[in-house]
Design a protein around this motif. Structure first.
Motif: not given
Length: 163
Positions: A56-83
């Motif tokens: 897993s690659l995890v990001r926690i941060g600030f989106d200044r475009v949408n004025e939100t905070g976020y948590v995003t996680a990526f993992n090659a084993n999550w193949g069923d996710i639809v963009e």
């Protein structure tokens, strides 16, 4: 701690190899096992990023475009996710349960989930915890160690003020 140098190097190579948005990230600092980075695609929003042994690659941060905070996680084993598709997710910070929505996202072909928060202070509440566990349909998808995330997120705020 579940973060490893080998995992970080492997995922950093993956992240930096793409000609798309990933290579736009700029390293600002390294704090408590987290990379503090700037993402120009999010209005120069600052984030913290860590790689884990489970891939897993995890990001926690600030989106200044949408004025939100976020948590995003990526993992090659999550193949069923639809963009772009929205998923109901449950997560726990330590043992405190939360519900939310995640948007399917891909980074260099690696599937992920992006959870946005309108209350950026929630990110600091998250960073005060020890473990974040993500569930989908009642099944554990990922459990990560949040060690050092509070200090790293404070550095991300300093980063943000410098932008």
């Amino acid at each position: 701690m579940n973060k490893t140098i080998l995992g970080a190097v492997a995922l950093a190579t993956l992240v930096l190899a793409s000609p798309v948005s990933a290579q736009e990230l700029t390293l600002w600092d390294q704090v408590e096992g987290w990379d503090v980075m700037v993402d120009p695609s999010l209005g120069n929003g600052c984030l913290i990023q860590a790689a884990y042994e489970d891939g897993s690659l995890v990001r926690i941060g600030f989106d200044r475009v949408n004025e939100t905070g976020y948590v995003t996680a990526f993992n090659a084993n999550w193949g069923d996710i639809v963009e772009g598709e929205t998923y109901a997710v449950d997560f726990a910070l330590d043992d405190e349960p939360y519900e939310g929505e995640a948007k399917g996202i891909y980074l260099n072909g690696v599937p992920g989930a992006d959870i946005a928060f309108t209350n950026e202070e929630f990110l600091f509440d998250l960073a005060k915890k020890y473990t974040m566990t993500l569930y989908n349909d009642g099944e554990e998808v990922m459990a990560i160690d949040l060690a050092g995330s509070y200090v790293a997120l404070e550095a991300a705020v300093e980063c943000q003020e410098a932008q």
